[in-house]
Every structure is written in C-alpha cells, then in structure tokens.
Scaffold this active site. Structure first.
Site, PDB file in Angstrom:
ATOM      1  N   ASP A  73       0.822  -1.211   0.000  1.00  0.00           N
ATOM      2  CA  ASP A  73       0.000   0.000   0.000  1.00  0.00           C
ATOM      3  C   ASP A  73       0.856   1.261   0.000  1.00  0.00           C
ATOM      4  O   ASP A  73       0.481   2.275  -0.586  1.00  0.00           O
ATOM      5  CB  ASP A  73      -0.943  -0.005   1.205  1.00  0.00           C
ATOM      6  CG  ASP A  73      -2.205  -0.804   0.945  1.00  0.00           C
ATOM      7  OD1 ASP A  73      -2.744  -0.700  -0.167  1.00  0.00           O
ATOM      8  OD2 ASP A  73      -2.650  -1.540   1.841  1.00  0.00           O
ATOM      9  N   GLU A 111      -5.322   5.065   0.308  1.00  0.00           N
ATOM     10  CA  GLU A 111      -4.166   4.186   0.495  1.00  0.00           C
ATOM     11  C   GLU A 111      -3.424   4.525   1.792  1.00  0.00           C
ATOM     12  O   GLU A 111      -2.846   3.642   2.438  1.00  0.00           O
ATOM     13  CB  GLU A 111      -3.207   4.301  -0.700  1.00  0.00           C
ATOM     14  CG  GLU A 111      -3.794   3.905  -2.050  1.00  0.00           C
ATOM     15  CD  GLU A 111      -4.084   2.416  -2.179  1.00  0.00           C
ATOM     16  OE1 GLU A 111      -3.823   1.666  -1.226  1.00  0.00           O
ATOM     17  OE2 GLU A 111      -4.586   2.008  -3.239  1.00  0.00           O
ATOM     18  N   HIS A 121      -5.216   2.703   4.490  1.00  0.00           N
ATOM     19  CA  HIS A 121      -4.847   1.281   4.439  1.00  0.00           C
ATOM     20  C   HIS A 121      -3.475   1.061   5.084  1.00  0.00           C
ATOM     21  O   HIS A 121      -3.277   0.122   5.869  1.00  0.00           O
ATOM     22  CB  HIS A 121      -4.796   0.790   2.989  1.00  0.00           C
ATOM     23  CG  HIS A 121      -6.091   0.895   2.272  1.00  0.00           C
ATOM     24  ND1 HIS A 121      -6.241   0.550   0.938  1.00  0.00           N
ATOM     25  CD2 HIS A 121      -7.321   1.295   2.678  1.00  0.00           C
ATOM     26  CE1 HIS A 121      -7.485   0.746   0.573  1.00  0.00           C
ATOM     27  NE2 HIS A 121      -8.164   1.208   1.608  1.00  0.00           N
ATOM     28  N   TYR A 168      -2.734  -1.352   8.394  1.00  0.00           N
ATOM     29  CA  TYR A 168      -1.831  -2.504   8.414  1.00  0.00           C
ATOM     30  C   TYR A 168      -0.689  -2.294   9.405  1.00  0.00           C
ATOM     31  O   TYR A 168      -0.245  -3.250  10.052  1.00  0.00           O
ATOM     32  CB  TYR A 168      -1.307  -2.794   7.009  1.00  0.00           C
ATOM     33  CG  TYR A 168      -2.349  -3.441   6.137  1.00  0.00           C
ATOM     34  CD1 TYR A 168      -2.942  -4.643   6.518  1.00  0.00           C
ATOM     35  CD2 TYR A 168      -2.771  -2.866   4.945  1.00  0.00           C
ATOM     36  CE1 TYR A 168      -3.922  -5.232   5.740  1.00  0.00           C
ATOM     37  CE2 TYR A 168      -3.748  -3.454   4.161  1.00  0.00           C
ATOM     38  CZ  TYR A 168      -4.321  -4.636   4.560  1.00  0.00           C
ATOM     39  OH  TYR A 168      -5.291  -5.228   3.794  1.00  0.00           O
ATOM     40  N   GLU A 185      -4.120  -3.811  -8.150  1.00  0.00           N
ATOM     41  CA  GLU A 185      -5.369  -3.760  -7.394  1.00  0.00           C
ATOM     42  C   GLU A 185      -6.112  -5.090  -7.398  1.00  0.00           C
ATOM     43  O   GLU A 185      -6.734  -5.451  -6.390  1.00  0.00           O
ATOM     44  CB  GLU A 185      -6.284  -2.664  -7.980  1.00  0.00           C
ATOM     45  CG  GLU A 185      -5.649  -1.298  -8.129  1.00  0.00           C
ATOM     46  CD  GLU A 185      -5.421  -0.597  -6.798  1.00  0.00           C
ATOM     47  OE1 GLU A 185      -5.767  -1.177  -5.756  1.00  0.00           O
ATOM     48  OE2 GLU A 185      -4.886   0.530  -6.807  1.00  0.00           O
ATOM     49  N   GLU A 222     -10.095  -1.540  -2.790  1.00  0.00           N
ATOM     50  CA  GLU A 222      -9.228  -1.978  -3.884  1.00  0.00           C
ATOM     51  C   GLU A 222     -10.058  -2.399  -5.095  1.00  0.00           C
ATOM     52  O   GLU A 222      -9.631  -2.241  -6.243  1.00  0.00           O
ATOM     53  CB  GLU A 222      -8.332  -3.135  -3.435  1.00  0.00           C
ATOM     54  CG  GLU A 222      -7.429  -2.839  -2.238  1.00  0.00           C
ATOM     55  CD  GLU A 222      -6.415  -1.737  -2.496  1.00  0.00           C
ATOM     56  OE1 GLU A 222      -6.324  -1.244  -3.631  1.00  0.00           O
ATOM     57  OE2 GLU A 222      -5.706  -1.357  -1.551  1.00  0.00           O
ATOM     58  N   HIS A 264     -10.845   0.759  -6.855  1.00  0.00           N
ATOM     59  CA  HIS A 264      -9.637   1.217  -7.558  1.00  0.00           C
ATOM     60  C   HIS A 264      -9.478   0.446  -8.864  1.00  0.00           C
ATOM     61  O   HIS A 264      -9.207   1.028  -9.921  1.00  0.00           O
ATOM     62  CB  HIS A 264      -8.387   0.996  -6.702  1.00  0.00           C
ATOM     63  CG  HIS A 264      -8.422   1.681  -5.381  1.00  0.00           C
ATOM     64  ND1 HIS A 264      -7.506   1.399  -4.386  1.00  0.00           N
ATOM     65  CD2 HIS A 264      -9.246   2.634  -4.878  1.00  0.00           C
ATOM     66  CE1 HIS A 264      -7.778   2.149  -3.329  1.00  0.00           C
ATOM     67  NE2 HIS A 264      -8.823   2.898  -3.603  1.00  0.00           N
TER      68      HIS A 264
END
Length: 579
Positions: A130, A160, A163, A167, A225, A258, A261
């Site tokens: 990401d 992003e 994201h 994570y 993606e 995603e 995207h």
C-alpha cells in the site's frame, strides 16, 4: 550547461527518456541532425494522442487543453463514469480509528504459530504494497490530467494512506518482537524473502516513469489492485472463522476499496486510444499471476487450519480469469477438461466486494445505504447446485420457521449467507467430525447474519414453534453454560459414534447417515439458538451426509422430526434428504 554535443547513444533510450532529454536539452545543447530526428520521432510517438480528451485534449466542454489548475473546476465532466468513481470513493471514506486491532489479541494468542506466521507475512506485504501504491499513483495524475481523474486519484491517495496505517496498526498490535517486525517489513529488500521481493520489484518496475508505455502502466495498476493482493485477501478474510473481527472488518473495507480502484483503472484502460493489445495485456496479467502464485505457495505453511494451498492457488488463477472477463479479453487459466477455471472459495466469489456485508457487525461495508441486493445471475463462481440448495433452504426456512424470515427481510441476503455458510462447512475437512465452534456456531453466525442480532450465540430463553395453531415447546436451561454443556454432550456422542464406525464395510454410508441424522434430530430438540436452528441443522446435515440438498415439503419434514421424537426412528427424517 556548455553548448557541447551530447555524448550518448539515443537509439538505446526509451521514448520517455528521449522525450525528457528533448525537453531538458533541446534549447541548451547542440544536437546532430540524426540525434534531433530520433528525439523528434520519439516525441511524436509520445504525443500522438495528446489531443485526445482523456489526456487533456480539447472537447466540446473544454475548448482548450486541460491546464495545470483546471481540475479546480470539476464540472462538467468529460467522462461522467470516471467522476462517478470519485464520488463513490468519497461516499465510502472511513478512518483507521474504526478498526481496533488490539481487540484481536486474545484470539491471536490462541491460533497456531503457523497461522500467526502466515498472517504476519501477509500483513507485512500489505503494509509495503500500500505504501508503494500510494507513492506511485501520482504518476497517473500527470498522465491523465482530467479533473475527474485527478479527483479520483486524490481520494485514492488518502484511501491508500488509511490502508497503510491500518496494516501498521495490525502489525504493531500483533507482532510484539519489534526487531523481527522490522526484518519482516524490510523483507522486500531481502533475497531470503524472494516471493515478497519479486512482487514489490515487479510493481516498482511496471508502474514507473521509466516505463515508456502509458497503457502498460495502467495494466500494471490493474494487476496491483486486482491480482497482486488476491491471495492475501483470501487468507486474511478466511480468519473470520476464529473470529478475528478487527482483522476481517478492516480487510473487508480495504478489499472493497481496492475493488473500486481496480474498476476505475479498468475503465480508464477501456477508454484509452493507445490501449495495449489484448495479447500484451494477457502477458502482463500472466506475469502478475505467476508472481502471486509463488507468493501463495510461500506464505502458507503446512498445518494452517483455515487455508489449503491447492484451493488458494486455484482461487488466484480463477481471480485472474475474472479480471480478464472484466477487461474484455479471453480467460487464461483452464482445468484439465478445458473448462474455464473457477474459484473454489465462495466467500471470495466476486471482485464486486461492494456487494458484501460484514460477517460480524451491523455496519455494512458496501458503498452506500441503498437496499442490499445480490445479482445471483452473475454470482462467481456459478455453482448451480449451491444456488439451488440456497433457494430450497431459503424456501423451507420461510415456511417452517415462520418469523425467522419476515416479509421485510431481503431474501437475497439470506440466500447469500446460506451460500457462504455452506462454503464455510466445505472449506475444511473435519473428516466427518463435528466441532462446537467450526461446525455449529460459525455456521449459524454466517447463515443468520443480518437476520437476527445474536447470530452465533446460544440462547437459553423461552422458545417454541407454532405448528397448526399449536405451540411446540423446547427445553429451557437455567444458564447458557448448562445449555452449551448439553450441546457439547451431543457433539461428543456423535464424534464417538462416528469414529467407531467401520469405514471399510459396504454399509458405512448408511451407518454414517444414521449417526448424523440422530445427532441433527437431537440438536433440533435442544434448539440452542433463538432462531435459525432448522436452517443451521439442515446445512450441517447436508454437509455430514455429503449431499447438497434440503427438504422442501413442510408437512413431511415436520412429521419426520416428531416421528423420531416418538419412536427414535431416524429413517423417515433421512428420506427427506434423498428425494
């Protein structure tokens, strides 16, 4: 810079590099006629489609080419479908604070080390992946200067970043050894972690200013993606089974993002006048898929309870076939009979994950609050028998369980949840045995999601069924713990009886059915859930006997249950599953 002749071989440079040299040196350097011709030709190749509206050329709405700050005026859009993607992304925005990664720690400590190792590697790749995507998508803002494109890319950049932080939060909460964590996150630079390094290297190469093909960069983004995360999402979302709720919820959100995207870049590719050939697109999709297959082989060790390598590998290939379909090119992967390969993972059955609803929470992960509806004609893979089973099961649930399916319920939700529950049962070989969590509570949790609020939880309250204007009462238990003990006793008896069967004799199948039927009938008598007991029991019965079917005759089905209660004979009940 001195007015000297440039010392390099222009024939070895890409067209992009030539164009850069042209813009940088054309007014500052003395070029030979040959050098000027090469640069001029390269420039013409790069600018061949510059007057196309997609690349900022004049249109009926925009009389001049798109300037640097024209994206300040968002309307009218040249391509409304691209503007719609940006609007959709804005409406789906969410924050990292919605995901409490630390809430998964108790479950994390209970799963095996192999499972933890698998999840750690996937999370580490996602964190790096990401970050890479966020850094690279600015390229597309330069290549596609339309306001609607820049608007989407602006939202994607924010997206992003969320994201990336999610994570990082997962890794920080679940990986306590920070030295090991640093090594893991830096694995993309280490040949020891070759599959992770190969993925990152490929993405860095294909989505780069050094790539002289604008079309190939877009295909590369499509691969990023839709393909390069395929195995990772399949792994993490499978952990809904041990109830890692934060992990699943966050990845449902991220997978949904995603998917959007991917759809944006797929539409961009469709609109491009210089789109690569179908053959070249297929080559790039194949490259990305083969790298993802290596990653799938590497990241899943033996003994991971909820994932098997063969099913994961088939899913990755089938996922690429679906990408091909959405890009209007021929599929790439086939089975031994020449049929297009389909995914065995129903819970990952579609790239249209905006249709999904979270398994655990009331909050939907779809994009808006419109009534949720699944197009079962386009369900992927088209497992006809499973859909027929869900149709029949949804029907019998409605006529037998009464209030379990009110008129206000969306039956498509019920049907989808039944399919997901069946896939859950089928995704792990319990060798004929029953488990309190996996076989019973998980199935009820999934099958009854968005039908009742306490799905997956036992209820020791007052329960009855109305049959022919009369009430049929079920046992009551003083506490949920006593109820759970009673159910566990049934499970232990079934597992003992099943394990004692002689699997080598001809009548094993009949004996297996008899033992399964007795367990299911006793479970129906206890009625451990507030609602959905029959639905759950019929799913488990169909799984245990290996026949994907459900009774559809209300009267005969109910008679078979009461016949067992009066006589102890299971044969009439078994007949309901063999019509």
């Amino acid at each position: 810079m001195s007015q000297s002749t440039i010392k390099f071989d222009l024939g070895e440079l890409t067209t992009t590099q030539c164009a850069r040299l042209l813009s940088k040196f054309i007014r500052k350097a003395t070029l030979t006629p040959e050098q000027f011709e090469i640069l001029n030709t390269s420039y013409d190749e790069l600018t061949e489609f510059d007057d196309h509206p997609l690349y900022g050329g004049a249109t009926d709405h925009h009389k001049d080419i798109v300037g640097k700050y024209d994206h300040a005026l968002l309307k009218p859009a040249v391509y409304q479908q691209l503007r719609d993607f940006a609007t959709k992304m804005e409406s789906s925005s969410w924050q990292q604070t919605e995901i409490d990664a630390e809430s998964d720690i108790p479950t994390w400590e209970q799963i095996s080390e192999n499972e933890r190792d698998c999840v750690r590697k996937v999370l580490a790749f996602f964190a790096v992946g990401d970050t890479l995507v966020k850094d690279r998508i600015a390229i597309f803002a330069d290549e596609f200067p339309l306001p609607e494109c820049k608007d989407f890319i602006d939202w994607q950049t924010v997206n992003e970043g969320v994201h990336q932080r999610v994570y990082n939060n997962y890794l920080d909460a679940l990986v306590k050894d920070k030295i090991y964590l640093a090594d893991l996150v830096n694995a993309y630079k280490d040949p020891e972690f070759a599959p992770i390094k190969k993925k990152v290297d490929w993405l860095g190469k294909i989505i780069s200013v050094e790539n002289d093909s604008r079309g190939e960069m877009v295909v590369g983004q499509v691969c990023t993606e839709a393909i390069m995360f395929a195995a990772s999402f399949a792994i993490l979302l499978k952990f809904r089974a041990p109830y890692m709720r934060a992990l699943v919820l966050g990845n449902e959100f991220i997978r949904r993002d995603e998917t959007l995207h991917f759809r944006f870049y797929a539409e961009l590719l469709r609109l491009m006048p210089d789109r690569p050939s179908d053959e070249r697109i297929a080559e790039l999709l194949t490259e990305a898929t083969e790298i993802e297959l290596e990653f799938a082989e590497y990241v899943v060790p033996e003994g991971v309870k909820y994932i098997t390598k063969d099913r994961l590998i088939q899913h990755v290939k089938a996922n690429t076939n679906q990408v091909c379909e959405m890009l209007d090119i021929n599929p790439i992967y086939f089975d031994q009979k020449g049929n297009v390969l389909l995914s065995p993972l129903l819970y990952m059955n579609t790239l249209e994950s905006e249709q999904k609803i979270n398994f655990f929470e009331g909050k939907a992960t779809e994009y808006n609050t419109k009534q949720y509806k699944v197009d079962f004609n386009n369900l992927f893979p088209p497992v006809k028998k499973m859909i027929e089973f869900a149709d029949e099961e949804e029907f019998i649930a409605a006529i037998v369980e009464g209030e379990g399916l009110s008129k206000d319920r969306n039956k498509d939700i019920v049907k989808q949840q039944l399919c997901l529950a069946w896939d859950h049962l089928s995704s792990h070989d319990m060798e004929g045995l029953v488990d309190m969590t996996w076989t019973l509570k998980d199935v009820h949790r999934i099958a009854m999601n968005h039908v009742i609020f306490n799905n997956g939880e036992f209820s020791n309250g007052y329960k009855f069924t109305v049959i022919d204007s009369g009430k049929v009462m079920y046992p009551t238990y003083e506490t949920v713990e006593i109820l759970e003990s009673a159910v566990q006793g049934l499970i232990d008896d079934y597992n003992r009886d099943f394990s004692a069967l002689d699997k080598g004799v001809e009548k094993f199948d009949k004996d297996k059915i008899r033992v399964a039927a007795r367990f299911i009938l006793d479970l129906l008598y206890i009625h451990p859930f507030s609602d959905g007991n029959g639905r759950t029991a019929r799913l488990i019965m169909a799984h245990l006997i290996g026949k994907m079917t459900t009774p559809i005759n209300r009267e005969e089905y109910l008679k078979s249950i009461y016949h067992y209660r009066q006589t102890g004979d299971v044969s009439v009940f078994v007949d309901q599953f063999y019509r």
